[in-house]
Design a protein around this motif. Structure first.
Motif, PDB file in Angstrom:
ATOM      1  N   PRO A   1      -7.840-114.348 -42.839  1.00  0.00           N
ATOM      2  CA  PRO A   1      -7.277-113.030 -42.512  1.00  0.00           C
ATOM      3  C   PRO A   1      -7.667-112.550 -41.112  1.00  0.00           C
ATOM      4  O   PRO A   1      -6.854-111.874 -40.446  1.00  0.00           O
ATOM      5  CB  PRO A   1      -7.853-112.108 -43.585  1.00  0.00           C
ATOM      6  CG  PRO A   1      -9.019-112.827 -44.166  1.00  0.00           C
ATOM      7  CD  PRO A   1      -8.705-114.275 -44.040  1.00  0.00           C
TER       8      PRO A   1
ATOM      9  N   GLY B   1      -5.497-114.489 -38.927  1.00  0.00           N
ATOM     10  CA  GLY B   1      -4.112-114.068 -39.169  1.00  0.00           C
ATOM     11  C   GLY B   1      -3.782-112.757 -38.470  1.00  0.00           C
ATOM     12  O   GLY B   1      -2.706-112.616 -37.871  1.00  0.00           O
ATOM     13  N   LEU B   2      -4.696-111.779 -38.525  1.00  0.00           N
ATOM     14  CA  LEU B   2      -4.455-110.497 -37.857  1.00  0.00           C
ATOM     15  C   LEU B   2      -4.496-110.638 -36.339  1.00  0.00           C
ATOM     16  O   LEU B   2      -3.890-109.826 -35.626  1.00  0.00           O
ATOM     17  CB  LEU B   2      -5.479-109.456 -38.303  1.00  0.00           C
ATOM     18  CG  LEU B   2      -5.279-108.861 -39.693  1.00  0.00           C
ATOM     19  CD1 LEU B   2      -6.309-107.773 -39.966  1.00  0.00           C
ATOM     20  CD2 LEU B   2      -3.866-108.278 -39.848  1.00  0.00           C
TER      21      LEU B   2
ATOM     22  N   THR C   1      -5.421-116.829 -47.962  1.00  0.00           N
ATOM     23  CA  THR C   1      -3.963-116.649 -47.884  1.00  0.00           C
ATOM     24  C   THR C   1      -3.540-115.369 -48.612  1.00  0.00           C
ATOM     25  O   THR C   1      -2.716-114.594 -48.106  1.00  0.00           O
ATOM     26  CB  THR C   1      -3.260-117.874 -48.500  1.00  0.00           C
ATOM     27  OG1 THR C   1      -3.662-119.048 -47.789  1.00  0.00           O
ATOM     28  CG2 THR C   1      -1.750-117.714 -48.420  1.00  0.00           C
TER      29      THR C   1
ATOM     30  N   ILE D   1      -4.667-112.371 -46.363  1.00  0.00           N
ATOM     31  CA  ILE D   1      -3.866-112.115 -45.161  1.00  0.00           C
ATOM     32  C   ILE D   1      -2.463-111.634 -45.537  1.00  0.00           C
ATOM     33  O   ILE D   1      -1.875-110.801 -44.844  1.00  0.00           O
ATOM     34  CB  ILE D   1      -3.800-113.368 -44.253  1.00  0.00           C
ATOM     35  CG1 ILE D   1      -3.073-113.037 -42.937  1.00  0.00           C
ATOM     36  CG2 ILE D   1      -3.135-114.528 -44.949  1.00  0.00           C
ATOM     37  CD1 ILE D   1      -3.701-111.921 -42.149  1.00  0.00           C
TER      38      ILE D   1
ATOM     39  N   LEU E   1      -9.176-104.653 -43.342  1.00  0.00           N
ATOM     40  CA  LEU E   1      -9.829-105.950 -43.173  1.00  0.00           C
ATOM     41  C   LEU E   1     -11.290-105.891 -43.605  1.00  0.00           C
ATOM     42  O   LEU E   1     -11.783-106.793 -44.308  1.00  0.00           O
ATOM     43  CB  LEU E   1      -9.722-106.385 -41.711  1.00  0.00           C
ATOM     44  CG  LEU E   1     -10.429-107.702 -41.345  1.00  0.00           C
ATOM     45  CD1 LEU E   1      -9.884-108.863 -42.169  1.00  0.00           C
ATOM     46  CD2 LEU E   1     -10.288-107.982 -39.854  1.00  0.00           C
TER      47      LEU E   1
END
Length: 854
Positions: A660, A663-664, A732, A735, A764
């Motif tokens: 995550p 991903g961000l 997964t 995120i 987050l």
């Protein structure tokens, strides 16, 4: 030679000869490991690639001007170095306290005069005078002796004193090996338990038997911990992947948007988000904290990584004397000629029946009043435990010692003659049953009956002494004890008692799937009896003679079926360890003597005794039991398994959480959004991740079944594919929900970019805490349950909440990180996302755990 001249005249070397030999041969001492300085400690730590990754990454960000990012990495690197140095210094200081100061002075004859000199100044050819209670400072031939007996346990592992004799012209010129009665040679490090002698020094320093064993240690390499090497490989692979993705994203951003400065910052942020820089911190802190936890229970980890290796042990090879047993003798059984038996047992005090008190009293009369011999100490201890008739009544009623007849190679018996005015001499003898039978002139039938009793007692692991009594009416005592008319009075069985903690410890080890094998120099019958008392029941017995007949391949095949190794020589212990390693076992070896040192170093984990152990053994070992408590070994193994479990849990979390974060950092590049996470934001996130990994996961208690599992497969990877898939699945899901949260913020027309960033960042951080709670346990416990029992995690969570309240409420900090307060809608969206994440992960965990047998 000068030595031969000294031997003939017993005048010893001259001071000039001694100085010349000292100059040519050096001091009589064993080399010790030099203390490492702070610089050496730092250089040793910096050789670790994982720590270098921290420093290099911090240096890059420092050059680029990203001070906050650099400081986070460099501070943690500095803390790792400091912790390692502090623990290393503590370990060295503890070893220094334990260091033997054996034989600091020696009595020698030089120039026909006796004088004391520092033992380190002994030279070959010196005439060394030894007496009861002395620690022998060099190897040498016995010139003259008066009933000399020595305890060679440091070399042979056996605490029973051996009888010595003077050297004759018929003896070989080659020094014999230690062990057994009747040798004309003494060994450095041995203890004189009876008698006196003059020794012609034959070997000093590294040329002594102790020195030869010490030299063999230098040829052995210690094992590199598997956990360390596997973690290095993982870090390397993920670092390469993260670097490749960040370079690709930088190029993509620059080409698509045209702003290469923003592209470089985004690339740095992405690299930070994907590099698993927590791993070196995790491994270092876990091992160091593990060593500190062991120190609290009086177990010293000389190398912290040995704790993890101990947790992987599949077989424990243990010495008998001083490890399973207490390295002392006690009276385990008294037996009268008619067959009646009295066993004191483990009682602190008891009433000896009169007949047995008389038998024990005679044994006591045949002992020195201030004994060094362990067996004679056992008779004195029995007297102190007896509440009944005073076993020392004769000494208290005017009987005095008149003469002693010592042991000889021809007759293994001791006789003491006691006198009292107006009464015949009272003569008490004790010794080997066959010698006592000879003194008593037993008939063949009586001797056979005694032998049967001796066999029964020996089968129970006892060393048996016969006791006899005589009266002498004459005024002049005979020249030989064989001239007394002895009457057989009974047998005394002595045993080196099992340590109280051993049976339970062995059972715990076996429950944990760890095979325990005993290695001893004792005879097979005695060894099997001791093994049975300790709970080492299953398996065959192999003798040293049988072992010598096998080649390495045959031994590696046979060794896995053996529970007891008997009549083993020191060099054979090393063969056993190597054979077990060749068979694929992770070998832990315990011991306390010099004879154990090579096998301690060759094993994956060497465990030495701190109090009774020799300095050579402690230096060779990676773990030291400060209180000589065998029962601490299962605790150390439990801690090792706990560390491995918690490292795995931390790694599942680390790889899950970087998805995550990455991903961000990547999503805005792909979707055309404003950048959500810059380097400063990711550095701020690392302030949560690093403490959580390094402290919270380390403090997590062990799983309930940790000591009911079989040892893990030593060849199994630290992070197998099934755990990687579970980690990727968690990341997964996280995120996906976070991207959904960001999409929701973009759908709110009144929401500003700082507010969007604030909501995404807060989501987050909350997701990180959910991942922590999910990965704290393998079991299906609720997240709240796992968190409430982990005090460090609760403290960290409270601190995180406080920090973010300050960040969002203090305008200066908010502007620095481009945050802005958000309303109740944002809070509700974050809470909803967190609840969904917790429920989904808990459901997946139940299924995934069963499928993967977590």
């Amino acid at each position: 030679m000068a030595a031969q001249d000294a031997l003939a005249a017993l005048t010893g070397l001259t001071e000039a000869d001694a100085r010349a030999r000292l100059a040519s041969d050096g001091f009589n001492e064993l080399p010790t490991a030099s203390r490492r300085g702070v610089i050496v400690f730092i250089l040793d730590v910096l050789r670790e690639p994982m720590l270098l990754l921290l420093l290099v990454a911090g240096g890059i960000y420092l050059v680029l001007g990203e001070l906050s990012d650099a400081l986070v990495l460099l501070v943690f690197a500095g803390l790792s170095i400091v912790i390692t140095i502090v623990q290393g210094r503590r370990t060295e200081r503890a070893i220094d306290v334990l260091r033997d100061s054996a034989a600091p002075l020696a009595l020698v004859i030089r120039g026909n005069a006796r004088r004391r000199i520092p033992a380190r100044e002994l030279v070959c050819g010196d005439l060394l005078v030894i007496a009861e209670g002395d620690r022998i400072a060099a190897d040498g031939w016995i010139v003259t002796t008066g009933g000399l007996q020595t305890d060679e346990a440091t070399l042979t592992g056996e605490s029973i004193a051996v009888v010595k004799r003077a050297r004759t012209q018929d003896d070989s010129l080659e020094p014999p090996l230690p062990g057994g009665d009747g040798l004309p040679y003494v060994f450095s490090g041995s203890l004189v338990v009876r008698g006196h002698a003059i020794i012609l020094v034959d070997a000093i320093g590294m040329r002594t038997r102790i020195g030869v064993i010490g030299q063999s240690l230098a040829a052995l390499d210690t094992q590199s911990p598997r956990l360390t090497s596997q973690t290095r490989r993982l870090v390397g692979w993920f670092a390469l992947i993260g670097l490749g993705v960040s370079v690709l994203a930088t190029i993509l951003f620059g080409v698509l948007r045209g702003s290469w400065i923003d592209a470089l910052l985004a690339g740095i942020a992405l690299a930070m988000s994907m590099l698993p820089e927590e791993l070196p911190v995790v491994l270092t802190v876990f091992m160091t904290m593990g060593a500190l936890r062991m120190a609290r229970v009086r177990v010293l980890a000389r190398r912290g990584s040995a704790i993890e290796s101990l947790g992987a042990a599949t077989v424990l090879c243990t010495d008998k004397t001083g490890t399973l047993t207490q390295n002392r003798m006690e009276i385990a059984e008294l037996r009268l000629p008619g067959g009646n038996v009295f066993a004191p047992g483990s009682q602190a005090s008891f009433d000896l029946p009169p007949a047995f008190a008389d038998l024990a009293g005679l044994g006591l009369l045949a002992c020195d009043e201030q004994p060094f011999d362990p067996m004679e100490k056992a008779f004195h201890e029995l007297s102190a435990q007896n509440r009944g008739e005073n076993m020392k009544w004769r000494q208290h009623c005017g009987w005095t010692m008149r003469r002693q007849y010592g042991l000889s190679a021809d007759l293994l018996a001791v006789t003491h003659v006691w006198a009292m005015a107006g009464k015949p001499f009272l003569v008490a003898a004790k010794g080997a049953p066959e010698a006592i039978g000879q003194l008593c002139g037993m008939t063949e039938q009586s001797y056979a009956a005694m032998e049967r009793c001796v066999g029964q007692m020996a089968a129970s692991g006892m060393r048996v002494l016969g006791i006899a009594e005589a009266r002498w009416p004459g005024l002049t005592l005979p020249s030989s004890q064989q001239q007394f008319a002895f009457r057989f009075r009974g047998l005394a069985g002595l045993a080196d008692p099992i340590r109280p903690s051993v049976p339970d410890a062995v059972q715990r080890l076996q429950t944990a799937g760890i095979r325990v094998a005993m290695i001893t120099g004792d005879y097979p019958v005695t060894a099997r009896a001791i093994a049975a008392q300790a709970g080492i029941g299953e398996g065959e017995v192999m003798t040293g003679q049988q072992l010598a007949a096998l080649d390495d391949a045959g031994l590696a095949e046979s060794v896995q079926k053996i529970a007891v190794f008997a009549r083993i020589m020191p060099e054979q212990k090393l063969r056993i360890v190597k054979a077990l390693k060749a068979a694929g076992e992770i070998v832990a070896m315990t011991g306390d003597g010099v004879n154990d040192a090579p096998s301690l170093k060759a094993a994956h984990i060497g465990v030495a005794m701190g109090q009774r152990g020799t300095d050579v053994a402690r230096e060779a070992a990676s773990v030291v039991l400060m209180d000589d408590d065998f029962g601490a070994i299962p605790d150390a193994i439990r801690l090792g398994r706990r560390i491995y479990d918690n490292v795995r849990k931390a790694m599942i979390f680390i790889f899950a959480v970087h998805i995550p974060i990455g991903g961000l950092a990547l999503a805005p590049l792909l979707a055309g959004w404003p950048i959500i996470l810059g380097p400063a934001h990711i550095a701020l996130i690392e302030m949560v991740i690093d403490p959580v990994c390094a402290v919270a996961f380390e403090a997590e208690p062990e799983e309930n079944d940790i000591m009911r599992r079989k040892p893990r497969d030593p060849a199994a990877p630290l992070f197998p594919r099934r755990l990687l898939l579970w980690s990727a699945l968690q990341g997964t899901v996280t995120i996906a929900l976070l991207v959904g949260l960001v999409i929701w913020t973009h759908g709110q027309s009144a929401m500003t970019e700082p507010q969007m960033r604030s909501i995404a960042f807060t989501g987050l951080v909350a997701a990180v805490l959910v991942l922590v709670a999910t990965d704290l346990t393998y079991g299906g416990a609720a997240a709240s349950s796992a968190m409430w029992r982990n005090l460090p995690l609760l403290v960290i969570t409270a601190l995180v909440a406080l920090v973010f309240i300050v960040l969002f409420c203090a305008p200066g900090f908010a502007r620095l990180f481009r945050f802005a307060p958000f309303g109740w809608q944002g809070s509700a969206a974050i809470i909803t996302m967190v609840l969904i994440l917790a429920i989904v992960l808990a459901s997946l965990k139940l299924r995934y755990r069963k499928a993967m047998s977590l």
